[in-house]
Design a protein around this motif. Structure first.
Motif, PDB file in Angstrom:
ATOM      1  N   GLU A 161       0.610   6.842   0.056  1.00  0.00           N
ATOM      2  CA  GLU A 161       1.431   6.582  -1.129  1.00  0.00           C
ATOM      3  C   GLU A 161       2.655   5.727  -0.798  1.00  0.00           C
ATOM      4  O   GLU A 161       3.043   4.848  -1.557  1.00  0.00           O
ATOM      5  N   TRP A 162       3.287   6.034   0.363  1.00  0.00           N
ATOM      6  CA  TRP A 162       4.511   5.312   0.764  1.00  0.00           C
ATOM      7  C   TRP A 162       4.300   4.775   2.185  1.00  0.00           C
ATOM      8  O   TRP A 162       4.683   5.431   3.172  1.00  0.00           O
ATOM      9  N   PRO A 163       3.728   3.577   2.302  1.00  0.00           N
ATOM     10  CA  PRO A 163       3.322   3.061   3.626  1.00  0.00           C
ATOM     11  C   PRO A 163       4.483   2.928   4.617  1.00  0.00           C
ATOM     12  O   PRO A 163       4.271   3.035   5.818  1.00  0.00           O
ATOM     13  N   THR A 164       5.699   2.703   4.146  1.00  0.00           N
ATOM     14  CA  THR A 164       6.792   2.492   5.112  1.00  0.00           C
ATOM     15  C   THR A 164       7.604   3.762   5.361  1.00  0.00           C
ATOM     16  O   THR A 164       8.530   3.762   6.171  1.00  0.00           O
ATOM     17  N   ALA A 165       7.272   4.829   4.668  1.00  0.00           N
ATOM     18  CA  ALA A 165       8.039   6.074   4.842  1.00  0.00           C
ATOM     19  C   ALA A 165       7.723   6.712   6.185  1.00  0.00           C
ATOM     20  O   ALA A 165       6.675   6.447   6.782  1.00  0.00           O
ATOM     21  N   ARG A 166       8.672   7.552   6.665  1.00  0.00           N
ATOM     22  CA  ARG A 166       8.432   8.261   7.936  1.00  0.00           C
ATOM     23  C   ARG A 166       8.736   9.738   7.769  1.00  0.00           C
ATOM     24  O   ARG A 166       9.579  10.129   6.961  1.00  0.00           O
ATOM     25  N   LEU A 167       8.057  10.547   8.551  1.00  0.00           N
ATOM     26  CA  LEU A 167       8.314  11.983   8.518  1.00  0.00           C
ATOM     27  C   LEU A 167       8.964  12.424   9.822  1.00  0.00           C
ATOM     28  O   LEU A 167       8.557  11.984  10.904  1.00  0.00           O
ATOM     29  N   TYR A 168       9.976  13.277   9.722  1.00  0.00           N
ATOM     30  CA  TYR A 168      10.654  13.808  10.911  1.00  0.00           C
ATOM     31  C   TYR A 168      10.717  15.324  10.815  1.00  0.00           C
ATOM     32  O   TYR A 168      10.997  15.870   9.736  1.00  0.00           O
ATOM     33  N   LEU A 169      10.502  15.973  11.945  1.00  0.00           N
ATOM     34  CA  LEU A 169      10.759  17.417  12.003  1.00  0.00           C
ATOM     35  C   LEU A 169      12.249  17.626  12.215  1.00  0.00           C
ATOM     36  O   LEU A 169      12.887  16.870  12.932  1.00  0.00           O
ATOM     37  N   TYR A 170      12.820  18.639  11.585  1.00  0.00           N
ATOM     38  CA  TYR A 170      14.215  18.982  11.896  1.00  0.00           C
ATOM     39  C   TYR A 170      14.354  20.498  11.831  1.00  0.00           C
ATOM     40  O   TYR A 170      13.371  21.209  11.606  1.00  0.00           O
ATOM     41  N   GLY A 171      15.567  20.990  12.024  1.00  0.00           N
ATOM     42  CA  GLY A 171      15.765  22.440  11.999  1.00  0.00           C
ATOM     43  C   GLY A 171      15.149  23.108  13.214  1.00  0.00           C
ATOM     44  O   GLY A 171      14.872  22.460  14.226  1.00  0.00           O
ATOM     45  N   SER A 172      14.913  24.414  13.091  1.00  0.00           N
ATOM     46  CA  SER A 172      14.598  25.194  14.288  1.00  0.00           C
ATOM     47  C   SER A 172      13.250  24.835  14.918  1.00  0.00           C
ATOM     48  O   SER A 172      13.026  25.132  16.079  1.00  0.00           O
ATOM     49  N   CYS A 173      12.345  24.188  14.164  1.00  0.00           N
ATOM     50  CA  CYS A 173      11.074  23.817  14.803  1.00  0.00           C
ATOM     51  C   CYS A 173      11.269  22.642  15.752  1.00  0.00           C
ATOM     52  O   CYS A 173      10.407  22.347  16.571  1.00  0.00           O
ATOM     53  N   ALA A 174      12.415  21.945  15.645  1.00  0.00           N
ATOM     54  CA  ALA A 174      12.625  20.768  16.483  1.00  0.00           C
ATOM     55  C   ALA A 174      13.900  20.838  17.323  1.00  0.00           C
ATOM     56  O   ALA A 174      14.096  20.035  18.221  1.00  0.00           O
ATOM     57  N   ASN A 175      14.770  21.822  17.071  1.00  0.00           N
ATOM     58  CA  ASN A 175      16.037  21.834  17.812  1.00  0.00           C
ATOM     59  C   ASN A 175      15.977  22.742  19.043  1.00  0.00           C
ATOM     60  O   ASN A 175      16.986  22.919  19.723  1.00  0.00           O
ATOM     61  N   SER A 176      14.805  23.334  19.278  1.00  0.00           N
ATOM     62  CA  SER A 176      14.516  24.238  20.399  1.00  0.00           C
ATOM     63  C   SER A 176      15.185  25.604  20.278  1.00  0.00           C
ATOM     64  O   SER A 176      15.175  26.385  21.217  1.00  0.00           O
ATOM     65  N   PHE A 177      15.717  25.926  19.095  1.00  0.00           N
ATOM     66  CA  PHE A 177      16.261  27.269  18.867  1.00  0.00           C
ATOM     67  C   PHE A 177      15.415  28.056  17.863  1.00  0.00           C
ATOM     68  O   PHE A 177      15.903  28.983  17.216  1.00  0.00           O
TER      69      PHE A 177
END
Ligand code: GTP
Ligand code: MG
Length: 335
Positions: free
Chosen positions: A51-67
């Motif tokens: 749907e959005w070819p130039t969009a990007r997805l990022y993980l954030y919060g506790s699944c990505a901050n190692s806490f």
């Protein structure tokens, strides 16, 4: 209060190291959980890019901050560079796309403070929240993750503090207690303040990473692998640190005047932040400066009732760490 301020750590404190480390090990997520999260992210990326070819997805919060503890929900940010982003419209569209691909319990919460789409992956059972363009959260997630790599005691202390906060019901922002993010910042700041310091202040060091997000300049030293043995001169153990952390927040923190600041690695005064009185709903009863959005006090959710609850819980924890024969059980007794 006076005699408590001079409290000396119990002599058998180091006997608590093994049980605290055991708790940490049980909370730590297994590697295969990370793999499942990656799998879900890849699926979402495929769906979004159609749907959005130039969009990007990022993980954030506790699944990505190692806490993040085992079985946490995952937080995802959809970054879309469109001139005029109508978040509600995008979230509703996104919800349609996800639903059509058989993701479960898809719900667009367009009126929430941070608007999101919620979903559950039927294959892994993972719960996921997707927000739009919350890029500052992605950057502060990286800062937290970078700090975690410098000294393992940060991760150990934070897992124990978060576990305590969840067990005692003081990790509920809608009830006026603190977010997980706030507790992580309290732990980082606390380890920056030990003498010798266990953590450096990355934002005061040479800039090796710099981005500007929503007009906020985020810059710090991110080559943390070069700081591998930074905390080595300090030999405090996890049990001593848990004791000292609760002792600090129970009896030593100057709630009337002090602001904790990870950005400067020091305590600031409420005076210099102009956080001395209530403005709108921000009461500044416990002050935790956001490392990038410096006008943002993560203690703003705390009100005159919940500050009492929080301080009593810090005192309870400090008392248990000082006197209880079995602190590793008592500390986490459910509220
Ligand atoms: P748990 O889900 O409780 O394990 O922790 P979490 O680390 O996911 O924390 P939380 O749900 O409190 O916040 C998720 C992420 O959103 C944090 O890691 C931050 O990156 C970001 N965040 C949360 N609250 C704030 C805030 O008030 N300001 C900013 N800038 N970011 C925030
Ligand atoms: Mg979360």
């Amino acid at each position: 209060r006076i005699y408590k301020r001079q409290m000396i750590c119990r002599s058998d404190i180091d006997q608590l190291n093994a049980p605290f480390l055991a708790i940490y090990e049980t909370l730590k997520p297994a590697e295969e959980e990370k793999a499942k999260q990656k799998q879900l992210l890849t699926l979402l990326e495929t769906l979004v890019s159609k749907e959005w070819p130039t969009a990007r997805l990022y993980l954030y919060g506790s699944c990505a901050n190692s806490f993040g503890v085992s079985k946490s929900d995952i937080d995802v940010c959809l970054a879309i560079e469109e001139a005029d982003v109508d978040k509600s419209k995008i979230l509703l569209k996104l919800a349609d796309i996800l639903q059509a691909d058989n993701l479960q319990n898809v719900q667009a919460l367009t009126r929430a403070r941070v608007p999101i789409v919620k979903l559950m992956d039927p294959v892994t059972g993972i719960l996921c929240d997707i927000c739009i363009n919350n890029v500052l959260a992605v950057v502060n997630t990286k800062l937290l993750r970078d700090y975690a790599q410098i000294d393992e005691r940060l991760r150990q202390l934070t897992f124990i503090v978060k576990h305590w906060a969840k067990s005692r019901g003081v990790n509920e922002t809608y009830q006026g207690t603190l977010s997980s993010y706030a507790y992580v910042l309290m732990c980082i700041h606390f380890l920056q303040q030990r003498r010798p310091a266990i953590l450096p202040c990355l934002q005061e060091m040479e800039t090796t990473y710099s981005v500007t997000v929503d007009e906020v300049k985020c810059a710090y030293f991110d080559q943390v692998e070069k700081l591998g043995d930074f905390g080595r001169r300090n030999s405090e153990t996890i049990a001593q640190l848990v004791w000292a952390f609760f002792n600090y927040w129970a009896y030593r923190h100057d709630y009337a005047n002090a602001v904790i600041s990870v950005r400067t690695g020091s305590l600031l005064s409420k005076q210099e932040k102009d956080w001395t009185r209530r403005i709108g709903n921000d009461r500044h009863l416990i002050c935790i400066e956001d490392p990038f959005e410096t006008s943002h006090d993560l203690g703003r959710v705390v009100d005159k009732y919940s500050i009492k609850v929080l301080r009593e819980e810090f005192e309870r924890a400090a008392h248990i760490m000082q006197y209880d024969p079995n602190p590793c059980v008592k500390l986490f007794e459910c509220f």
